[in-house]
Design a protein around this motif. Sequence first.
Motif, short mmCIF file in Angstrom:
data_model
loop_
_atom_site.label_atom_id
_atom_site.label_comp_id
_atom_site.label_asym_id
_atom_site.label_seq_id
_atom_site.Cartn_x
_atom_site.Cartn_y
_atom_site.Cartn_z
N ASN A 143 -28.57 10.24 26.05
CA ASN A 143 -29.06 10.14 27.43
C ASN A 143 -30.55 10.49 27.54
N ASP A 187 -27.81 14.87 33.58
CA ASP A 187 -27.76 14.06 34.80
C ASP A 187 -27.23 14.95 35.91
N THR A 263 -23.53 19.26 38.16
CA THR A 263 -23.14 17.96 37.60
C THR A 263 -21.68 17.71 37.94
#
Length: 358
Positions: A143, A187, A263
Amino acid sequence: MTKSALPEGAVIGILGGGQLGRMTAIAAAELGYRAHIFAPQGDAPACDMAYASTRADYDDLDQLNAFGAAVDTVTSEFENVPAEVMATLATHAPVSPGVAALSTAQHRIKEKTLARDLGIMVPDFAAITSAGDMAPAMARMANGAVLKTCRLGYDGKGQARLKAGDTGEEAFASLGSDDCILEEMVDFSAEASFLVARNAQGEVSAFPASINHHEDGILATSRAPADPAVLPPALLKDGQDAVAAIAEALDLVGVLAAEMFITPKGLVFNEIAPRPHNSFHWTIEGTKTSQFAQLVRAITGLPFGSTEAMGQWQMDNILGQHMDRLNNAIGEDGVFVHRYGKAEAKPGRKMAHLTRKV
Ligand code: AMP
């Protein structure tokens, strides 16, 4: 009040002369204590609020020992004070944070390893000590990743962002350190911070959490107490438990902040700071006891005050490039203005903060 609480008039030694020391000195004065600041030469706005100041470098052993002898307890407003300085001062008085907390918070791999060992979710990370470490570590980071120096990084300095597939060797060279950490890119839906105070008896007092917004790696705004739609109650408890567990593991007396990413899988640990935290400046007006007052209570042996929030708050940092905003806010109804008394407004420098009810 415990029998061993420091009496009114006792002296709190504060390492560092910036705004955190300044606001700690103000809180100390409100509780009847006197602050003695130890700070190197240069702009040190904490000294304006202090009963005594020592202006010397942290490696000046004679001055450090004289300071240690003149104070009843010691705290540090910033985490990059050399651990040996705290060890020296600890021969004179109780110190907050102690050497274990300080050395852990000073090193990104140490703090993430401790968090992971305590069962707290951390991003995948790898130690990078040479350019050759980059390729195998990057291969794990599907990522993308963030490369950071392990020490002395703050406000987004000493960091480089990498996309999946980058070799990262140039980024490594640009940081100019052979003690780095590569972290997977998390993320997240939002960034939260958590704060606890812990005293010498091991009692812990948790604050409501803050939701933070950064611009260019520097905290811009905190909103608190965290909106449950952003930080559900179960995650609030996870974060408070996590920071309390870290404080316990480090046997910390004082305050400890932790920054975490929210998250879909839960909270992911980013970093700790064993001192008052910018994202809790709203507590000066917003909770019954501020983070600075709670720190003073923790290190003097006074009982903790309530951390109950009195409404919803927003704190905005004023950096050197925002002085117009500050000047406009001074006359605004309902805005609590905290100017730090710094000599010169430079871009990126924290000059003041504003707190308002929202
Ligand atoms: P730090 O100095 O570690 O607090 O990083 C500064 C800011 O960079 C954080 O507040 C995040 O917004 C971002 N950041 C740091 N590490 C990561 C990560 N592993 N994944 C995503 N964003 C990150």
